[in-house]
Write a protein that holds these residues in place. Sequence first.
Motif, PDB file in Angstrom:
ATOM      1  N   MET A   1     -13.575  10.257   3.490  1.00  0.00           N
ATOM      2  CA  MET A   1     -12.931   9.533   2.615  1.00  0.00           C
ATOM      3  C   MET A   1     -11.579   9.903   1.936  1.00  0.00           C
ATOM      4  N   LYS A   2     -11.546  11.260   2.104  1.00  0.00           N
ATOM      5  CA  LYS A   2     -10.158  11.866   1.739  1.00  0.00           C
ATOM      6  C   LYS A   2      -9.043  11.361   2.852  1.00  0.00           C
ATOM      7  N   ALA A   3      -9.339  11.380   4.175  1.00  0.00           N
ATOM      8  CA  ALA A   3      -8.477  10.877   5.011  1.00  0.00           C
ATOM      9  C   ALA A   3      -7.974   9.479   5.024  1.00  0.00           C
ATOM     10  N   PHE A   4      -9.144   8.531   4.568  1.00  0.00           N
ATOM     11  CA  PHE A   4      -9.053   7.296   4.419  1.00  0.00           C
ATOM     12  C   PHE A   4      -8.092   7.008   3.308  1.00  0.00           C
ATOM     13  N   ASP A   5      -8.601   7.675   2.019  1.00  0.00           N
ATOM     14  CA  ASP A   5      -7.565   7.308   0.967  1.00  0.00           C
ATOM     15  C   ASP A   5      -6.157   7.838   1.327  1.00  0.00           C
ATOM     16  N   GLU A   6      -5.927   8.788   2.103  1.00  0.00           N
ATOM     17  CA  GLU A   6      -4.389   9.160   2.444  1.00  0.00           C
ATOM     18  C   GLU A   6      -3.677   8.095   3.443  1.00  0.00           C
ATOM     19  N   PHE A   7      -4.736   7.452   4.461  1.00  0.00           N
ATOM     20  CA  PHE A   7      -4.071   6.391   5.051  1.00  0.00           C
ATOM     21  C   PHE A   7      -3.678   5.246   4.281  1.00  0.00           C
ATOM     22  N   ILE A   8      -4.559   4.747   3.458  1.00  0.00           N
ATOM     23  CA  ILE A   8      -4.410   3.658   2.485  1.00  0.00           C
ATOM     24  C   ILE A   8      -3.062   3.955   1.724  1.00  0.00           C
TER      25      ILE A   8
END
Length: 201
Positions: free
Chosen positions: A99-106
């Motif tokens: 989710m950390k990487a997901f949030d960063e991508f978004i």
Amino acid sequence: MKTVVKLLSELKRPERNVRMHTDKQLVEFRRSVEMFGQIRPIVCDEAGVILAGNGLYETLLSMGRTEADCYVVEGLTENEKKKLMLADNRIFDLGVDDMKAFDEFIAELGDDLDVPGFDDELLRSLVADEAEIDEMMSSYGLITEEKKAEIAGAAETYQKEEEARAAQPAGAPDTNAGHTEEAQPVGKYVVCPKCGEKIWL
């Protein structure tokens, strides 16, 4: 892995498929193909029976495509083909999102949140800052003056019916039966975006 181009007319749906494809998923499949093209091959056996990629096959057909990149696996027994079909669907399900990487991508995508498989409004809410979230929350469930009057009227009617019922002699038929409306709180509330419950302020 060597892929070959095959006519879709040469491919065959398997007799049974363990993965059911919803209309929504096929719509998102189509968005993905339109945006990126075919990014993975359809896997089939020597006879053209699809072992993995049935959703992609259905999507390409619906788009009027006539051919697809395919990977042909040869020499598998019927049991091995079944195992491949099961494994292809299950192994993907075992992954979990970082989710950390997901949030960063978004966050890095900024306003460009047209991503197949995702609702862009949901993605916007995930990257909204605190002020935007407060503004969104404050607008949820606000009651108009007209609605307040309606709720107050319902509460008043309920109160009068209760008083009339209390004044009736014991054993008398209830003339108010079926006419009561449950009193509701009066005021502002917000709707929890996670569970949908009203939170009265």
